[in-house]
Design a protein around this motif. Structure first.
Motif, mmCIF file in Angstrom:
data_model
loop_
_atom_site.group_PDB
_atom_site.id
_atom_site.type_symbol
_atom_site.label_atom_id
_atom_site.label_comp_id
_atom_site.label_asym_id
_atom_site.label_seq_id
_atom_site.Cartn_x
_atom_site.Cartn_y
_atom_site.Cartn_z
ATOM 1 N N GLU A 259 -4.706 -4.990 -0.506
ATOM 2 C CA GLU A 259 -5.670 -5.512 -0.384
ATOM 3 C C GLU A 259 -6.075 -4.832 0.457
ATOM 4 N N THR B 2 -0.258 -4.558 -4.871
ATOM 5 C CA THR B 2 -1.016 -5.690 -4.433
ATOM 6 C C THR B 2 -1.357 -5.557 -3.090
ATOM 7 N N TYR C 107 -0.508 -2.890 -10.769
ATOM 8 C CA TYR C 107 -0.057 -3.775 -10.524
ATOM 9 C C TYR C 107 0.550 -3.785 -9.152
#
Length: 73
Positions: free
Chosen positions: A73, A71, A69
């Motif tokens: 990017e 985050t 998970y």
């Protein structure tokens, strides 16, 4: 040439270590569900979550969560 052979032996050891670490991150569906549910309840309290999953350490669960998970990017 002996130095080259020795360095290739070291890299094969490293790849085996990575493989064994990856296998530790294999979680069952029940474990994944429980981790997600507990995370929603208590947040990043990995030791508390690990206490609900026999045989899992807080570090394993945190690594699993971050790899799954993340985050970034």
């Amino acid at each position: 040439m002996a130095d080259l052979d020795h360095s290739s032996d070291d890299s094969s050891v490293d790849s085996r270590e990575v493989t064994s670490q990856d296998s530790k991150l294999d979680f069952s569906e029940d474990e994944e569900f429980l981790i997600t549910r507990m995370f929603n309840l208590v947040g990043e309290r990995w030791s508390l979550i690990a206490g609900r999953i026999p045989g899992r350490s807080a570090e394993e669960i945190e690594k699993y969560w971050n790899s799954r998970y993340s985050t970034s990017e």
